[in-house]
Design a protein around this motif. Structure first.
Motif, PDB file in Angstrom:
ATOM      1  N   PHE A 115      44.727  48.813  36.863  1.00 53.31           N
ATOM      2  CA  PHE A 115      43.807  49.921  37.092  1.00 53.31           C
ATOM      3  C   PHE A 115      43.049  49.718  38.392  1.00 53.31           C
ATOM      4  O   PHE A 115      42.703  48.577  38.751  1.00 53.31           O
ATOM      5  N   VAL A 116      42.760  50.831  39.078  1.00 51.22           N
ATOM      6  CA  VAL A 116      41.947  50.816  40.291  1.00 51.22           C
ATOM      7  C   VAL A 116      40.656  51.576  40.010  1.00 51.22           C
ATOM      8  O   VAL A 116      40.670  52.634  39.375  1.00 51.22           O
ATOM      9  N   ARG A 117      39.553  51.033  40.472  1.00 47.01           N
ATOM     10  CA  ARG A 117      38.218  51.576  40.169  1.00 47.01           C
ATOM     11  C   ARG A 117      38.077  53.041  40.589  1.00 47.01           C
ATOM     12  O   ARG A 117      38.528  53.459  41.652  1.00 47.01           O
ATOM     13  N   ASN A 118      37.410  53.785  39.739  1.00 43.60           N
ATOM     14  CA  ASN A 118      37.066  55.187  39.972  1.00 43.60           C
ATOM     15  C   ASN A 118      35.539  55.269  39.960  1.00 43.60           C
ATOM     16  O   ASN A 118      34.935  55.284  38.883  1.00 43.60           O
ATOM     17  N   PRO A 119      34.883  55.287  41.122  1.00 39.94           N
ATOM     18  CA  PRO A 119      33.420  55.182  41.153  1.00 39.94           C
ATOM     19  C   PRO A 119      32.693  56.370  40.542  1.00 39.94           C
ATOM     20  O   PRO A 119      31.497  56.268  40.264  1.00 39.94           O
ATOM     21  N   SER A 120      33.386  57.468  40.310  1.00 40.56           N
ATOM     22  CA  SER A 120      32.747  58.593  39.629  1.00 40.56           C
ATOM     23  C   SER A 120      32.786  58.423  38.112  1.00 40.56           C
ATOM     24  O   SER A 120      31.989  59.025  37.389  1.00 40.56           O
ATOM     25  N   GLY A 121      33.742  57.610  37.625  1.00 42.55           N
ATOM     26  CA  GLY A 121      33.927  57.479  36.189  1.00 42.55           C
ATOM     27  C   GLY A 121      34.491  58.732  35.546  1.00 42.55           C
ATOM     28  O   GLY A 121      34.560  58.831  34.320  1.00 42.55           O
ATOM     29  N   ILE A 122      34.918  59.698  36.354  1.00 40.80           N
ATOM     30  CA  ILE A 122      35.384  60.992  35.864  1.00 40.80           C
ATOM     31  C   ILE A 122      36.848  61.167  36.233  1.00 40.80           C
ATOM     32  O   ILE A 122      37.255  60.847  37.358  1.00 40.80           O
ATOM     33  N   HIS A 140      37.708  60.105  41.754  1.00 38.90           N
ATOM     34  CA  HIS A 140      37.607  59.545  43.106  1.00 38.90           C
ATOM     35  C   HIS A 140      38.066  58.084  43.139  1.00 38.90           C
ATOM     36  O   HIS A 140      38.017  57.386  42.116  1.00 38.90           O
ATOM     37  N   VAL A 141      38.542  57.657  44.296  1.00 39.55           N
ATOM     38  CA  VAL A 141      38.844  56.254  44.577  1.00 39.55           C
ATOM     39  C   VAL A 141      38.410  55.978  46.004  1.00 39.55           C
ATOM     40  O   VAL A 141      38.741  56.746  46.926  1.00 39.55           O
ATOM     41  N   LEU A 142      37.657  54.913  46.209  1.00 38.85           N
ATOM     42  CA  LEU A 142      37.267  54.521  47.570  1.00 38.85           C
ATOM     43  C   LEU A 142      38.488  54.047  48.349  1.00 38.85           C
ATOM     44  O   LEU A 142      39.394  53.416  47.788  1.00 38.85           O
ATOM     45  N   ASP A 143      38.500  54.319  49.651  1.00 41.38           N
ATOM     46  CA  ASP A 143      39.640  53.919  50.484  1.00 41.38           C
ATOM     47  C   ASP A 143      39.926  52.432  50.375  1.00 41.38           C
ATOM     48  O   ASP A 143      41.086  52.011  50.228  1.00 41.38           O
ATOM     49  N   GLU A 144      38.872  51.609  50.425  1.00 41.99           N
ATOM     50  CA  GLU A 144      39.087  50.163  50.385  1.00 41.99           C
ATOM     51  C   GLU A 144      39.630  49.711  49.027  1.00 41.99           C
ATOM     52  O   GLU A 144      40.425  48.776  48.944  1.00 41.99           O
ATOM     53  N   ASP A 145      39.230  50.393  47.960  1.00 45.56           N
ATOM     54  CA  ASP A 145      39.757  50.049  46.633  1.00 45.56           C
ATOM     55  C   ASP A 145      41.223  50.448  46.515  1.00 45.56           C
ATOM     56  O   ASP A 145      42.022  49.744  45.869  1.00 45.56           O
ATOM     57  N   ALA A 146      41.584  51.578  47.128  1.00 49.24           N
ATOM     58  CA  ALA A 146      42.985  52.004  47.092  1.00 49.24           C
ATOM     59  C   ALA A 146      43.882  50.967  47.766  1.00 49.24           C
ATOM     60  O   ALA A 146      44.954  50.615  47.239  1.00 49.24           O
ATOM     61  N   GLU A 147      43.450  50.451  48.912  1.00 47.11           N
ATOM     62  CA  GLU A 147      44.257  49.451  49.618  1.00 47.11           C
ATOM     63  C   GLU A 147      44.251  48.122  48.868  1.00 47.11           C
ATOM     64  O   GLU A 147      45.276  47.416  48.824  1.00 47.11           O
ATOM     65  N   THR A 148      43.122  47.777  48.251  1.00 45.79           N
ATOM     66  CA  THR A 148      43.061  46.565  47.432  1.00 45.79           C
ATOM     67  C   THR A 148      44.038  46.668  46.265  1.00 45.79           C
ATOM     68  O   THR A 148      44.718  45.693  45.910  1.00 45.79           O
ATOM     69  N   GLY A 149      44.114  47.858  45.658  1.00 45.62           N
ATOM     70  CA  GLY A 149      45.039  48.062  44.553  1.00 45.62           C
ATOM     71  C   GLY A 149      46.485  47.880  44.966  1.00 45.62           C
ATOM     72  O   GLY A 149      47.277  47.254  44.242  1.00 45.62           O
ATOM     73  N   ALA A 150      46.864  48.419  46.125  1.00 43.98           N
ATOM     74  CA  ALA A 150      48.248  48.270  46.596  1.00 43.98           C
ATOM     75  C   ALA A 150      48.577  46.817  46.880  1.00 43.98           C
ATOM     76  O   ALA A 150      49.680  46.344  46.559  1.00 43.98           O
ATOM     77  N   LYS A 151      47.620  46.078  47.475  1.00 42.49           N
ATOM     78  CA  LYS A 151      47.855  44.654  47.724  1.00 42.49           C
ATOM     79  C   LYS A 151      47.984  43.896  46.406  1.00 42.49           C
ATOM     80  O   LYS A 151      48.835  43.009  46.257  1.00 42.49           O
ATOM     81  N   ALA A 152      47.143  44.244  45.429  1.00 41.73           N
ATOM     82  CA  ALA A 152      47.225  43.597  44.125  1.00 41.73           C
ATOM     83  C   ALA A 152      48.578  43.868  43.467  1.00 41.73           C
ATOM     84  O   ALA A 152      49.183  42.979  42.866  1.00 41.73           O
ATOM     85  N   LEU A 153      49.063  45.102  43.598  1.00 46.01           N
ATOM     86  CA  LEU A 153      50.373  45.432  43.039  1.00 46.01           C
ATOM     87  C   LEU A 153      51.460  44.633  43.741  1.00 46.01           C
ATOM     88  O   LEU A 153      52.382  44.106  43.093  1.00 46.01           O
ATOM     89  N   ALA A 154      51.360  44.506  45.064  1.00 46.81           N
ATOM     90  CA  ALA A 154      52.343  43.710  45.809  1.00 46.81           C
ATOM     91  C   ALA A 154      52.303  42.253  45.352  1.00 46.81           C
ATOM     92  O   ALA A 154      53.355  41.627  45.159  1.00 46.81           O
ATOM     93  N   ASP A 155      51.106  41.710  45.160  1.00 51.73           N
ATOM     94  CA  ASP A 155      50.985  40.326  44.691  1.00 51.73           C
ATOM     95  C   ASP A 155      51.609  40.158  43.316  1.00 51.73           C
ATOM     96  O   ASP A 155      52.301  39.167  43.048  1.00 51.73           O
ATOM     97  N   ALA A 156      51.367  41.150  42.443  1.00 49.92           N
ATOM     98  CA  ALA A 156      51.940  41.082  41.095  1.00 49.92           C
ATOM     99  C   ALA A 156      53.455  41.157  41.136  1.00 49.92           C
ATOM    100  O   ALA A 156      54.153  40.380  40.470  1.00 49.92           O
ATOM    101  N   LEU A 157      53.978  42.084  41.923  1.00 52.51           N
ATOM    102  CA  LEU A 157      55.434  42.224  42.016  1.00 52.51           C
ATOM    103  C   LEU A 157      56.066  40.973  42.609  1.00 52.51           C
ATOM    104  O   LEU A 157      57.130  40.525  42.158  1.00 52.51           O
ATOM    105  N   GLU A 158      55.408  40.406  43.630  1.00 50.23           N
ATOM    106  CA  GLU A 158      55.955  39.194  44.244  1.00 50.23           C
ATOM    107  C   GLU A 158      56.002  38.045  43.242  1.00 50.23           C
ATOM    108  O   GLU A 158      56.979  37.304  43.179  1.00 50.23           O
ATOM    109  N   THR A 159      54.955  37.913  42.441  1.00 50.82           N
ATOM    110  CA  THR A 159      54.946  36.871  41.401  1.00 50.82           C
ATOM    111  C   THR A 159      56.058  37.087  40.390  1.00 50.82           C
ATOM    112  O   THR A 159      56.770  36.148  40.001  1.00 50.82           O
TER     113      THR A 159
END
Length: 419
Positions: A383-390, A397-416
């Motif tokens: 899951f990626v944070r939604n700062p509105s909770g809605i 909503h998703v903050l730009d930096e959280d969106a990129e953090t999520g993609a990197k996290a997914l890449a790390d997970a897939l690589e593992t």
């Protein structure tokens, strides 16, 4: 829509990975709803078809082999040199939306998957088993009323005849719409060959609640999905003239429906952790100066305990019957879809914790294709944070930096997982 495009990701020249925000921006004008706000992208609508073409183009640019399966899902494969697709690692989500939905529910997972593949390629990754991004159709069920219809068909979780005969609000059957969009409705249903190729499935999705807000974390790993289902209530009364029919002589299904909606709210409030919602109501014939002859409305009930979900629905049905009788009407209840509580694969969850050691563990009340697949293959979610909770709203909503953090996290997970 093309059924297959061949290519090789490793054969493409190295380039800077795309950004999630950039890919989402490419989609931002598609399916905008000027009446409701947000986006309306029902399956096989002009907007959803345009997004499918966008995905095919993005996947083809990355050298992926793109195929559409018998149930309308699109698969973009990063094949190994041996072209052996057994024990494949799959990620992805959906592109359709609820009416007036936000921009992240579904598309965030697709954009993040593409960027994650870019990141893996920039790291020089050469997967030892196949990796694919999948787009499942009709995840929201906003056109044909059954959530996760594409993954239900693929896994056999819905009878193909029932699926073929589902109708949208215009009376069009799923079979007819599928045929018009290149599928042969005779062959929709469980796909054992494709299921047998999937080793693991990891879905990234915007969080549809406040868990990450309260934890002050950008990403989380999912532990479970609450059991939930959809039911249609239909109340029959007597259609009549609004001006000539005295109040005491009426058998008005709209009054019965209104009283039942309030009873649904009160029933859920009496049961801890229960959620019960009526978000759609259709009077027939729907005239301003006409007493309705029938009212259809749809009930969504969720609870962590499947037995409690069933008890809540039973209580609501009994109250609806009582209310309808008091108003001189009759009511019927029809189950349209039901998904039991899902606990994601513990082994895969442990592997994701190794890849993402700082990510908290959260459950969710929202349904996903990952939940349907979990009965057949090891499945997990990020899951990626939604700062509105809605969510299911333009305010999602998703903050730009959280969106990129999520993609990197997914890449790390897939690589593992590939390792």
């Amino acid at each position: 829509m093309p059924t297959q495009t061949t290519g090789s990701l490793t054969a493409q020249p190295s380039k800077t990975p795309s950004t999630v925000t950039g890919l989402l921006s490419d989609m931002s004008t598609i399916g905008k709803d000027v009446v409701r706000g947000g986006y309306t992208r029902p399956v096989y609508s002009t907007a959803e078809l345009e997004l499918r073409e966008w995905f095919i183009d993005e996947a083809t640019q990355r050298g992926l082999s793109v195929e559409a399966d018998r149930n309308g899902a699109i698969w973009a494969w990063w094949d190994t040199a041996e072209k052996d697709r057994t024990n494949a690692l799959i990620t992805g989500s959906h592109l359709d939306s609820v009416p007036g939905g936000g921009p992240f529910d579904g598309p965030l997972g697709i954009a993040s998957a593409l960027v994650a593949l870019d990141i893996l390629k920039s790291r020089g990754t050469n997967p030892t088993r196949p990796l694919a991004v999948v787009v499942f159709p009709e995840e929201e069920g906003s056109r044909f009323g059954v959530a996760c219809l594409g993954s239900r068909l693929m896994t056999g979780a819905i009878d193909p005849d029932k699926a073929r005969n589902l109708r949208d609000s215009g009376g069009n059957t799923f079979a007819a719409v599928a045929k018009a969009n290149g599928l042969d409705p005779r062959f929709v249903g469980r796909d054992d060959q494709l299921l047998g190729q999937i080793g693991q499935f990891v879905e990234l999705h915007v969080e549809q609640g406040r868990g990450l807000i309260e934890l002050d974390q950008p990403i989380a790993i999912a532990s479970s999905i609450l059991g939930h289902g959809r039911w249609r209530l239909r109340i029959h009364g007597q259609g009549n003239h609004a001006g000539t029919t005295l109040m005491a002589a009426r058998r008005d299904p709209m009054v019965a429906a209104s009283r039942t909606v309030v009873a649904i709210r009160d029933t859920a409030l009496q049961q801890a952790h229960a959620r019960a919602t009526v978000g759609r109501l259709q009077p027939v014939p729907g005239g301003t100066n006409v007493i309705a002859s029938r009212v259809d409305f749809w009930l969504d009930v969720r609870h962590p305990d499947d037995a409690v979900t069933a008890a809540v629905v039973q209580s609501i049905h009994q109250q609806a019957q009582r209310i309808a009788a008091e108003e001189g009407c009759v009511v019927s209840l029809t189950e349209e879809s039901l998904s039991p509580t899902v606990h994601f694969d513990t082994g895969l969850l442990h592997q994701l914790q190794q890849a993402l050691p700082n990510a908290p563990i959260l459950d969710t009340g929202a349904g996903h294709d990952a939940g349907i697949l979990s009965a057949f293959v090891p499945t997990a979610m990020v899951f990626v944070r939604n700062p509105s909770g809605i969510s299911h709203s333009p305010e999602e909503h998703v903050l730009d930096e959280d969106a990129e953090t999520g993609a990197k996290a997914l890449a790390d997970a897939l690589e593992t997982l590939l390792a």
